[in-house]
Design an enzyme around this catalytic site. Structure first.
Site, PDB file in Angstrom:
ATOM      1  N   ARG A  98      11.948  27.373 -29.501  1.00  0.00           N
ATOM      2  CA  ARG A  98      12.035  26.999 -30.910  1.00  0.00           C
ATOM      3  C   ARG A  98      11.171  25.789 -31.214  1.00  0.00           C
ATOM      4  O   ARG A  98      10.865  24.988 -30.344  1.00  0.00           O
ATOM      5  CB  ARG A  98      13.477  26.608 -31.250  1.00  0.00           C
ATOM      6  CG  ARG A  98      14.474  27.749 -31.192  1.00  0.00           C
ATOM      7  CD  ARG A  98      14.598  28.423 -32.533  1.00  0.00           C
ATOM      8  NE  ARG A  98      15.557  29.515 -32.490  1.00  0.00           N
ATOM      9  CZ  ARG A  98      15.945  30.169 -33.569  1.00  0.00           C
ATOM     10  NH1 ARG A  98      15.477  29.850 -34.759  1.00  0.00           N
ATOM     11  NH2 ARG A  98      16.799  31.150 -33.472  1.00  0.00           N
ATOM     12  N   HIS A 142      23.500  31.976 -45.432  1.00  0.00           N
ATOM     13  CA  HIS A 142      22.573  31.928 -44.304  1.00  0.00           C
ATOM     14  C   HIS A 142      21.325  32.683 -44.753  1.00  0.00           C
ATOM     15  O   HIS A 142      21.237  33.898 -44.596  1.00  0.00           O
ATOM     16  CB  HIS A 142      23.219  32.594 -43.087  1.00  0.00           C
ATOM     17  CG  HIS A 142      22.408  32.523 -41.834  1.00  0.00           C
ATOM     18  ND1 HIS A 142      22.419  33.515 -40.888  1.00  0.00           N
ATOM     19  CD2 HIS A 142      21.560  31.576 -41.375  1.00  0.00           C
ATOM     20  CE1 HIS A 142      21.621  33.176 -39.883  1.00  0.00           C
ATOM     21  NE2 HIS A 142      21.083  32.008 -40.161  1.00  0.00           N
ATOM     22  N   SER A 154      19.893  36.161 -37.104  1.00  0.00           N
ATOM     23  CA  SER A 154      18.871  35.566 -36.251  1.00  0.00           C
ATOM     24  C   SER A 154      17.845  36.611 -35.811  1.00  0.00           C
ATOM     25  O   SER A 154      18.217  37.698 -35.377  1.00  0.00           O
ATOM     26  CB  SER A 154      19.567  34.966 -35.033  1.00  0.00           C
ATOM     27  OG  SER A 154      18.677  34.214 -34.296  1.00  0.00           O
ATOM     28  N   LYS A 184      23.806  24.011 -37.024  1.00  0.00           N
ATOM     29  CA  LYS A 184      24.744  25.028 -37.471  1.00  0.00           C
ATOM     30  C   LYS A 184      26.131  24.438 -37.711  1.00  0.00           C
ATOM     31  O   LYS A 184      26.915  24.994 -38.477  1.00  0.00           O
ATOM     32  CB  LYS A 184      24.784  26.202 -36.480  1.00  0.00           C
ATOM     33  CG  LYS A 184      23.616  27.195 -36.702  1.00  0.00           C
ATOM     34  CD  LYS A 184      23.586  27.679 -38.135  1.00  0.00           C
ATOM     35  CE  LYS A 184      22.662  28.844 -38.450  1.00  0.00           C
ATOM     36  NZ  LYS A 184      21.268  28.709 -38.185  1.00  0.00           N
ATOM     37  N   ARG A 212      23.098  28.839 -28.908  1.00  0.00           N
ATOM     38  CA  ARG A 212      24.431  28.391 -29.287  1.00  0.00           C
ATOM     39  C   ARG A 212      25.498  28.989 -28.377  1.00  0.00           C
ATOM     40  O   ARG A 212      25.278  29.997 -27.722  1.00  0.00           O
ATOM     41  CB  ARG A 212      24.720  28.759 -30.744  1.00  0.00           C
ATOM     42  CG  ARG A 212      24.062  27.815 -31.733  1.00  0.00           C
ATOM     43  CD  ARG A 212      24.331  28.164 -33.181  1.00  0.00           C
ATOM     44  NE  ARG A 212      23.598  29.341 -33.605  1.00  0.00           N
ATOM     45  CZ  ARG A 212      24.099  30.556 -33.673  1.00  0.00           C
ATOM     46  NH1 ARG A 212      25.367  30.773 -33.382  1.00  0.00           N
ATOM     47  NH2 ARG A 212      23.356  31.563 -34.060  1.00  0.00           N
ATOM     48  N   ASP A 231      16.461  28.645 -43.654  1.00  0.00           N
ATOM     49  CA  ASP A 231      17.673  29.119 -42.956  1.00  0.00           C
ATOM     50  C   ASP A 231      19.002  28.922 -43.689  1.00  0.00           C
ATOM     51  O   ASP A 231      19.909  29.696 -43.489  1.00  0.00           O
ATOM     52  CB  ASP A 231      17.752  28.449 -41.584  1.00  0.00           C
ATOM     53  CG  ASP A 231      18.656  29.182 -40.603  1.00  0.00           C
ATOM     54  OD1 ASP A 231      18.443  30.387 -40.373  1.00  0.00           O
ATOM     55  OD2 ASP A 231      19.588  28.553 -40.067  1.00  0.00           O
ATOM     56  N   LYS A 236      13.739  35.782 -41.421  1.00  0.00           N
ATOM     57  CA  LYS A 236      13.910  34.824 -42.524  1.00  0.00           C
ATOM     58  C   LYS A 236      12.798  33.774 -42.528  1.00  0.00           C
ATOM     59  O   LYS A 236      12.166  33.531 -43.540  1.00  0.00           O
ATOM     60  CB  LYS A 236      15.272  34.109 -42.424  1.00  0.00           C
ATOM     61  CG  LYS A 236      16.466  34.983 -42.704  1.00  0.00           C
ATOM     62  CD  LYS A 236      17.772  34.202 -42.701  1.00  0.00           C
ATOM     63  CE  LYS A 236      18.065  33.487 -41.401  1.00  0.00           C
ATOM     64  NZ  LYS A 236      18.169  34.359 -40.227  1.00  0.00           N
ATOM     65  N   THR A 237      12.583  33.163 -41.362  1.00  0.00           N
ATOM     66  CA  THR A 237      11.583  32.096 -41.286  1.00  0.00           C
ATOM     67  C   THR A 237      10.181  32.670 -41.461  1.00  0.00           C
ATOM     68  O   THR A 237       9.383  32.176 -42.261  1.00  0.00           O
ATOM     69  CB  THR A 237      11.690  31.353 -39.932  1.00  0.00           C
ATOM     70  OG1 THR A 237      13.013  30.829 -39.815  1.00  0.00           O
ATOM     71  CG2 THR A 237      10.694  30.213 -39.844  1.00  0.00           C
TER      72      THR A 237
HETATM   73  N1  LIG Z   1       7.796  43.221 -39.231  1.00  0.00           N
HETATM   74  C1  LIG Z   1       8.240  42.009 -38.901  1.00  0.00           C
HETATM   75  N2  LIG Z   1       8.837  41.226 -39.817  1.00  0.00           N
HETATM   76  C2  LIG Z   1       9.309  40.013 -39.494  1.00  0.00           C
HETATM   77  N3  LIG Z   1       9.220  39.465 -38.251  1.00  0.00           N
HETATM   78  C3  LIG Z   1       8.621  40.180 -37.289  1.00  0.00           C
HETATM   79  C4  LIG Z   1       8.103  41.484 -37.561  1.00  0.00           C
HETATM   80  N4  LIG Z   1       7.561  41.961 -36.425  1.00  0.00           N
HETATM   81  C5  LIG Z   1       7.735  41.002 -35.483  1.00  0.00           C
HETATM   82  N5  LIG Z   1       8.359  39.930 -35.973  1.00  0.00           N
HETATM   83  C6  LIG Z   1       8.754  38.733 -35.199  1.00  0.00           C
HETATM   84  O1  LIG Z   1      10.176  38.634 -35.255  1.00  0.00           O
HETATM   85  C7  LIG Z   1      10.604  37.280 -35.267  1.00  0.00           C
HETATM   86  C8  LIG Z   1      11.426  36.990 -36.519  1.00  0.00           C
HETATM   87  O2  LIG Z   1      12.038  35.735 -36.325  1.00  0.00           O
HETATM   88  P1  LIG Z   1      12.391  34.661 -37.444  1.00  0.00           P
HETATM   89  O3  LIG Z   1      12.304  33.310 -36.821  1.00  0.00           O
HETATM   90  O4  LIG Z   1      11.619  34.876 -38.684  1.00  0.00           O
HETATM   91  O5  LIG Z   1      13.920  35.033 -37.656  1.00  0.00           O
HETATM   92  P2  LIG Z   1      15.037  34.266 -38.457  1.00  0.00           P
HETATM   93  O6  LIG Z   1      15.691  35.301 -39.302  1.00  0.00           O
HETATM   94  O7  LIG Z   1      14.465  33.086 -39.143  1.00  0.00           O
HETATM   95  O8  LIG Z   1      16.017  33.828 -37.273  1.00  0.00           O
HETATM   96  P3  LIG Z   1      16.947  32.499 -37.082  1.00  0.00           P
HETATM   97  O9  LIG Z   1      18.076  32.587 -38.058  1.00  0.00           O
HETATM   98  O10 LIG Z   1      17.401  32.600 -35.682  1.00  0.00           O
HETATM   99  O11 LIG Z   1      16.094  31.297 -37.301  1.00  0.00           O
HETATM  100  C9  LIG Z   1       9.350  36.424 -35.229  1.00  0.00           C
HETATM  101  O12 LIG Z   1       9.095  36.067 -33.896  1.00  0.00           O
HETATM  102  C10 LIG Z   1       8.266  37.397 -35.764  1.00  0.00           C
HETATM  103  O13 LIG Z   1       6.990  37.102 -35.268  1.00  0.00           O
HETATM  104  O1  LIG Z   2      21.310  28.334 -35.006  1.00  0.00           O
HETATM  105  C1  LIG Z   2      20.470  28.710 -34.188  1.00  0.00           C
HETATM  106  O2  LIG Z   2      20.513  28.475 -32.974  1.00  0.00           O
HETATM  107  C2  LIG Z   2      19.332  29.496 -34.664  1.00  0.00           C
HETATM  108  C3  LIG Z   2      19.581  30.141 -35.923  1.00  0.00           C
HETATM  109  O3  LIG Z   2      19.052  29.738 -36.917  1.00  0.00           O
HETATM  110  C4  LIG Z   2      20.504  31.271 -35.949  1.00  0.00           C
HETATM  111  O4  LIG Z   2      21.004  31.661 -34.894  1.00  0.00           O
HETATM  112  O5  LIG Z   2      20.726  31.809 -37.030  1.00  0.00           O
HETATM  113 MN   LIG Z   3      19.373  31.082 -38.658  1.00  0.00          MN
END
Ligand SMILES: Nc1ncnc2c1ncn2[C@@H]1O[C@H](COP(=O)(O)OP(=O)(O)OP(=O)(O)O)[C@@H](O)[C@H]1O
Ligand SMILES: O=C([O-])CC(=O)C(=O)O
Ligand SMILES: [Mn+2]
Length: 582
Positions: free
Chosen positions: A354, A251, A270, A231, A88, A289, A274-275
């Site tokens: 992604r 979020h 991010s 977003k 972004r 998300d 979460k995912t």
């Molecule tokens: N202990 C842990 N817990 C969670 N994730 C971990 C851990 N160790 C490594 N990771 C890695 O960290 C990353 C967490 O990213 P994730 O996509 O879950 O974040 P998100 O909060 O969903 O971000 P976004 O809002 O950008 O989508 C993943 O690549 C995951 O494999």
């Molecule tokens: O919006 C994006 O590019 C990815 C995301 O989920 C974040 O940053 O929280």
């Molecule tokens: Mn996100």
């Protein structure tokens, strides 16, 4: 009627043309008949361009492959590329200053003002660009699974990739709903391939992402990163839900226990997990998300997930790995030219690789993505590269408010060493840092959503505290970041331990655990969790170098205090006191 550039040689051209025409009329006729006026009024040249509305996934694949250099991966996903921007562009995001929303919006560095006239200029520029195309894609879908609080969103774009992305990320209407769709509540004009004019007043680069709450429109110029659209929709919901519906947008990811029906919300910026952590074999996924915590329960805003692919493996994240099949879009992922296998370890295009897939690709998804149940647990996720915060602590209501407003995580510029798995992320030198100086960068992103925040953070925080109190929700702070040292000396908390901790929250084991105090931050940390090493639970034990630990602890505490100063005057003294104290 414009023929595709490469008509397959097996199909006689005329037959193909007739088929395509008949097919297109059938599928898109409703739009052209009913909404022709809308498109003409908006400035579209309907004599020239053909509108493809809610085209099938297969058609979008064909177009993306033919016109955009996309390819099909070995597992059936579409691999596509977003060009120069692979994330972004928060500095180029603006909100139109107008009378209907101006008093609600939290103006400042996140919500940069744009005047109405400049919006019109950019909107016209986007439509002019779209008029130069043979095809314009339209995707009509919903944001929000709860019919009482959802909005109808129309995406108008030039790339099949963008149409498919929003097909996956919005809630897909049934054929009947599409027939009755009517006027959209919000429209996105995505002309991302075309730059903003830097001489247009207020533009600071060739990228512009802007939202107009009076027109209920968004215009994108100069960035093809598809996440801007997702977003953008979230920003609109982050405004509409509290202001118009009285509900709390967050979020966050969310899931629900298969056995106990207990709902958990996972907040976090991010990359905090979460995912990853909401995909859990024992629980149904509500979403990864964006959610709304309503008076009657929790619903997802989106129809799909947007997962990080860096270092993705079938062993560690099977649900996500297996979701990458026909219909999914892999973004900016390097692939093996021989067998079209994605290489998730290759970050040469970007670390922010992604995959966008429809929620149905997750086997245990809660569809429709909503529950008429109040949450039992809230998990605030942080990725602390200073290695100071414990892997899990229990928060008091005041601490929950404090951490929600502070919104702490740290940014680590992940770069991978060859042949080392994802637990061994190392920091890459950040631009501008001196040789040999490797420091994580703290991020305080209020409400765990600063880049998309619309109202004053206090408004979300107040609603959160009210709801948590009313429904007696337990709150946990989970650090998925470093342990036993800061990055460099320590390592990232192994995913399996974080999963065990999350399991202990859900089984109720953690609520009954014995706790000890973690000084300075005043957190309560469990002394025992089945399956997690004792010394991991308490950073004081985990760090071999106690002096170094004390130093980092103080450093982080001071950073919290500085960041929280912004909100101090808006909160009760108990909340102010819930942060680190010396
Ligand atoms: N202990 C842990 N817990 C969670 N994730 C971990 C851990 N160790 C490594 N990771 C890695 O960290 C990353 C967490 O990213 P994730 O996509 O879950 O974040 P998100 O909060 O969903 O971000 P976004 O809002 O950008 O989508 C993943 O690549 C995951 O494999
Ligand atoms: O919006 C994006 O590019 C990815 C995301 O989920 C974040 O940053 O929280
Ligand atoms: Mn996100």
């Amino acid at each position: 009627m414009v023929l595709p550039h490469h008509t397959p040689y097996v199909t006689p051209q005329i037959l193909h043309k007739n088929y395509a025409q008949a097919h297109d009329t059938e599928q898109f006729g409703t739009l052209i008949g009913r909404d022709l006026e809308y498109f003409s009024q908006a400035g579209f040249d309907m004599d020239k361009i053909q509108v493809k509305r809610n085209a099938s996934v297969a058609q979008l694949y064909e177009d993306a492959i033919r016109n955009e250099g996309a390819i099909i991966s070995s597992s059936g996903a579409l691999i596509n590329f977003s060009g120069k921007k692979t994330g972004r562009s928060p500095k180029d995001k603006r909100i139109v200053f107008e009378e209907t929303s101006k008093d609600d919006i939290w103006w400042g560095s996140v919500n940069i003002k744009m005047d109405e006239h400049t919006f019109e200029i950019n909107r016209e520029r986007a439509i002019d660009y779209l008029n130069t195309r043979d095809y314009v894609y339209v995707f009509d879908g919903y944001a929000g699974w709860d019919p009482r609080y959802r909005i109808k969103v129309r995406v108008i774009c030039a790339r099949a990739y963008h149409a498919l992305f929003m097909n996956n990320m919005l809630i897909r209407p049934t054929p009947e709903q599409l027939l009755d769709f009517g006027e959209p509540d919000f429209i996105i004009y995505n002309a991302g391939q075309f730059p903003a004019n830097r001489f247009t007043k207020g533009m600071s680069s060739t990228t512009s992402v802007e939202i107009n709450f009076k027109r209920m429109e968004m215009v994108i110029l100069g960035t093809e990163y598809a996440g801007e659209m997702k977003k953008g929709v979230f920003s609109v919901m982050h405004y509409l839900q509290p202001v118009k519906f009285g509900q709390l947008s967050l979020h966050s990811s969310a899931n629900v226990g298969i056995e106990n029906n207990d709902v958990t919300l996972f907040f976090g910026l991010s990359g905090t997990g979460k995912t990853t952590l909401s995909a859990d074999p024992r629980r149904l996924l509500i979403g990864d998300d964006e959610h709304v915590w309503s008076d009657s329960g929790v619903f997802n805003i989106e129809g799909g997930c947007y997962a990080k692919c860096i270092n993705l493996s079938a062993e560690k994240e099977p649900d996500i790995f297996n979701a990458i099949k026909f219909g999914s879009i892999l973004e900016n992922v390097v692939y093996n030219p021989m067998d079209r296998a994605p290489d998730y370890d290759d970050v040469s295009i970007t670390e922010n690789t992604r995959c966008a897939y429809p929620i149905e690709h997750i086997p245990n998804a809660q569809i429709p993505c909503m529950v008429d149940r109040q949450p039992s647990n809230i998990i605030m996720l942080t990725c602390d590269a200073f290695g100071v915060l414990p892997p899990v602590s229990k928060l008091t209501p005041e601490q929950a408010s404090y951490h929600f407003l502070a919104g702490y995580t740290s940014q680590v510029f992940l770069a991978q060493l060859p042949n080392i798995n994802s637990d061994s992320f190392v920091l890459r030198k950040t631009p501008g840092t001196e040789d040999g100086v490797l420091e994580p960068i703290p991020t305080f992103s209020t409400c765990y959503s600063a880049p998309f925040i619309v109202l004053h953070p206090g408004r979300y925080a107040e609603m959160l505290a009210e709801r948590m109190d009313k429904h007696k929700v337990d709150c946990w702070l989970i650090n998925t970041g470093w342990t036993g040292g800061k990055f460099g000396t320590g390592k990232r908390c192994p995913l399996k331990y974080t999963r065990t901790i999350v399991d202990a929250v859900h089984s109720g084991e953690l609520a009954k655990a014995e706790f000890e105090k973690f000084g300075t931050f005043g957190l309560s940390i469990p002394t025992h969790i089945e399956g997690v090493p004792r010394e991991l639970l308490n950073p004081q034990l985990a760090w071999a170098d106690k002096e170094a630990f004390q130093k980092e602890l103080r450093k982080l505490a001071v950073m919290f205090q500085r960041a929280f100063a912004l909100y101090e005057k808006d909160v009760k003294p108990e909340v102010r006191m819930a942060g680190p104290q010396f």
